[in-house]
Design a protein around this motif. Sequence first.
Motif, PDB file in Angstrom:
ATOM      1  N   MET A 155       0.668  -1.018   0.301  1.00 50.36           N
ATOM      2  CA  MET A 155       0.624   0.140   0.356  1.00 50.36           C
ATOM      3  C   MET A 155       0.850   1.160   0.273  1.00 50.36           C
ATOM      4  N   THR A 156       0.329   2.321  -0.640  1.00 48.08           N
ATOM      5  CA  THR A 156       1.302   3.705  -0.891  1.00 48.08           C
ATOM      6  C   THR A 156       0.707   4.057   0.345  1.00 48.08           C
ATOM      7  N   LEU A 157       1.517   5.610  -0.015  1.00 50.72           N
ATOM      8  CA  LEU A 157       1.565   6.545   1.498  1.00 50.72           C
ATOM      9  C   LEU A 157       0.007   6.996   0.721  1.00 50.72           C
ATOM     10  N   HIS A 158       0.099   7.577  -0.763  1.00 57.10           N
ATOM     11  CA  HIS A 158      -1.416   8.687  -1.040  1.00 57.10           C
ATOM     12  C   HIS A 158      -2.540   7.300  -0.261  1.00 57.10           C
ATOM     13  N   GLU A 159      -2.263   6.008  -0.679  1.00 55.27           N
ATOM     14  CA  GLU A 159      -3.351   5.084  -0.903  1.00 55.27           C
ATOM     15  C   GLU A 159      -4.172   4.492   0.807  1.00 55.27           C
ATOM     16  N   ASP A 160      -2.882   4.944   1.944  1.00 60.49           N
ATOM     17  CA  ASP A 160      -3.022   4.822   3.572  1.00 60.49           C
ATOM     18  C   ASP A 160      -4.009   6.451   3.405  1.00 60.49           C
ATOM     19  N   ALA A 161      -3.384   7.132   3.411  1.00 63.15           N
ATOM     20  CA  ALA A 161      -4.143   8.392   3.438  1.00 63.15           C
ATOM     21  C   ALA A 161      -6.038   8.378   2.998  1.00 63.15           C
ATOM     22  N   CYS A 162      -6.290   7.418   2.103  1.00 63.68           N
ATOM     23  CA  CYS A 162      -6.924   7.465   1.693  1.00 63.68           C
ATOM     24  C   CYS A 162      -8.307   6.522   2.175  1.00 63.68           C
ATOM     25  N   ARG A 163      -7.808   5.870   2.585  1.00 62.42           N
ATOM     26  CA  ARG A 163      -7.659   4.814   3.693  1.00 62.42           C
ATOM     27  C   ARG A 163      -8.234   5.813   5.020  1.00 62.42           C
ATOM     28  N   VAL A 164      -7.163   5.959   5.884  1.00 64.28           N
ATOM     29  CA  VAL A 164      -7.414   6.574   6.937  1.00 64.28           C
ATOM     30  C   VAL A 164      -8.865   7.036   7.438  1.00 64.28           C
ATOM     31  N   LEU A 165      -8.722   8.933   6.350  1.00 64.71           N
ATOM     32  CA  LEU A 165      -9.862   9.366   6.018  1.00 64.71           C
ATOM     33  C   LEU A 165     -10.834   9.016   5.332  1.00 64.71           C
ATOM     34  N   LYS A 166     -10.940   7.309   4.776  1.00 68.72           N
ATOM     35  CA  LYS A 166     -12.580   6.769   4.491  1.00 68.72           C
ATOM     36  C   LYS A 166     -13.162   6.007   5.960  1.00 68.72           C
ATOM     37  N   GLU A 167     -12.053   5.563   6.774  1.00 73.53           N
ATOM     38  CA  GLU A 167     -11.889   4.973   7.986  1.00 73.53           C
ATOM     39  C   GLU A 167     -12.601   6.120   9.002  1.00 73.53           C
ATOM     40  N   TRP A 168     -11.864   7.698   9.039  1.00 74.90           N
ATOM     41  CA  TRP A 168     -12.485   7.724  10.845  1.00 74.90           C
ATOM     42  C   TRP A 168     -13.559   8.713  10.310  1.00 74.90           C
ATOM     43  N   ARG A 169     -13.853   8.480  11.549  1.00 68.91           N
ATOM     44  CA  ARG A 169     -14.858   9.252  12.337  1.00 68.91           C
ATOM     45  C   ARG A 169     -14.943  10.303  13.235  1.00 68.91           C
ATOM     46  N   ALA A 170     -15.432  11.445  11.879  1.00 67.12           N
ATOM     47  CA  ALA A 170     -15.757  12.906  12.579  1.00 67.12           C
ATOM     48  C   ALA A 170     -16.136  12.967  13.742  1.00 67.12           C
ATOM     49  N   PRO A 171     -15.201  13.845  14.118  1.00 68.65           N
ATOM     50  CA  PRO A 171     -16.817  14.374  15.542  1.00 68.65           C
ATOM     51  C   PRO A 171     -17.532  15.350  15.150  1.00 68.65           C
ATOM     52  N   ASP A 172     -17.735  15.924  13.765  1.00 69.79           N
ATOM     53  CA  ASP A 172     -18.502  17.054  13.770  1.00 69.79           C
ATOM     54  C   ASP A 172     -18.957  17.631  12.283  1.00 69.79           C
ATOM     55  N   GLY A 173     -19.965  17.905  11.866  1.00 65.55           N
ATOM     56  CA  GLY A 173     -19.987  18.779  10.339  1.00 65.55           C
ATOM     57  C   GLY A 173     -18.602  19.145  10.230  1.00 65.55           C
ATOM     58  N   ALA A 174     -18.666  19.799  10.419  1.00 63.31           N
ATOM     59  CA  ALA A 174     -17.492  20.408  10.074  1.00 63.31           C
ATOM     60  C   ALA A 174     -16.056  20.435   9.768  1.00 63.31           C
ATOM     61  N   GLN A 175     -15.681  19.046  11.064  1.00 67.47           N
ATOM     62  CA  GLN A 175     -14.936  18.079  10.406  1.00 67.47           C
ATOM     63  C   GLN A 175     -14.745  17.119   9.651  1.00 67.47           C
ATOM     64  N   ALA A 176     -16.403  16.659   9.580  1.00 65.53           N
ATOM     65  CA  ALA A 176     -16.860  15.696   8.418  1.00 65.53           C
ATOM     66  C   ALA A 176     -16.733  16.062   7.299  1.00 65.53           C
ATOM     67  N   ARG A 177     -16.797  17.373   6.937  1.00 65.50           N
ATOM     68  CA  ARG A 177     -17.096  18.323   5.464  1.00 65.50           C
ATOM     69  C   ARG A 177     -15.342  18.644   5.045  1.00 65.50           C
ATOM     70  N   LEU A 178     -14.173  18.880   6.103  1.00 62.62           N
ATOM     71  CA  LEU A 178     -12.836  19.331   5.649  1.00 62.62           C
ATOM     72  C   LEU A 178     -12.147  17.447   5.590  1.00 62.62           C
ATOM     73  N   ARG A 179     -12.497  16.839   6.461  1.00 62.22           N
ATOM     74  CA  ARG A 179     -12.546  14.894   6.036  1.00 62.22           C
ATOM     75  C   ARG A 179     -12.563  15.025   4.334  1.00 62.22           C
ATOM     76  N   ASP A 180     -13.723  15.990   3.402  1.00 57.94           N
ATOM     77  CA  ASP A 180     -14.120  15.254   2.503  1.00 57.94           C
ATOM     78  C   ASP A 180     -13.523  15.668   1.535  1.00 57.94           C
ATOM     79  N   THR A 181     -12.512  17.242   1.541  1.00 59.29           N
ATOM     80  CA  THR A 181     -11.788  18.914   1.328  1.00 59.29           C
ATOM     81  C   THR A 181     -10.120  17.267   1.103  1.00 59.29           C
ATOM     82  N   TYR A 182     -10.024  16.720   2.164  1.00 65.57           N
ATOM     83  CA  TYR A 182      -9.240  16.452   1.484  1.00 65.57           C
ATOM     84  C   TYR A 182      -9.204  15.110   0.943  1.00 65.57           C
TER      85      TYR A 182
END
Length: 181
Positions: A1-28
Amino acid sequence: MTLHEDACRVLKEWRAPDGAQARLRDTYLAHLDAYGDGVWRSRREGHITASALVADPARRRVLLTLHPKVGLWLQTGGHCEPGDATLADAALREAVEESGIAGLELLPEPVWLDRHDVRCGGPDAWSVHFDVEYLAVAAPDAAERISAESLDLRWFPYDALPDRTDDAVRALVARAAAALG
């Protein structure tokens, strides 16, 4: 797995604590979808960075570094490097390098995201850091050692952060304090 793939995996699996953080995750994630090299500093428009707030929960304090370029007290962190297999590896490497503390225990999931504009590569070279922020726990007897990347390095109580910090660090510390109890 590449670092890029890991970053995508981490962000997709991350449970954002609120709506603003969820929107920021989507931007990432949109950034990573658009740029296969979106984790590297060479992507001038912006790139993923990894940081770790070093905490001593027994004493309810955090270790901050006085950043030489921005003049603020910040958590440890920085750019991903080719030797980093994962975002967590990058965050832990930066925390150890900048704190001088071996044996830090990195919590496995990010605790916060922060997007900020920075001068990256020169006085007129603006870029965006899409920072993925982790929490690193230090032993109560941990001895810090300042690195060449910092003007100063100090422990601060969770509720007594220095004036020369920003709202992003304050939010990160609040989130870390809540996570550590």
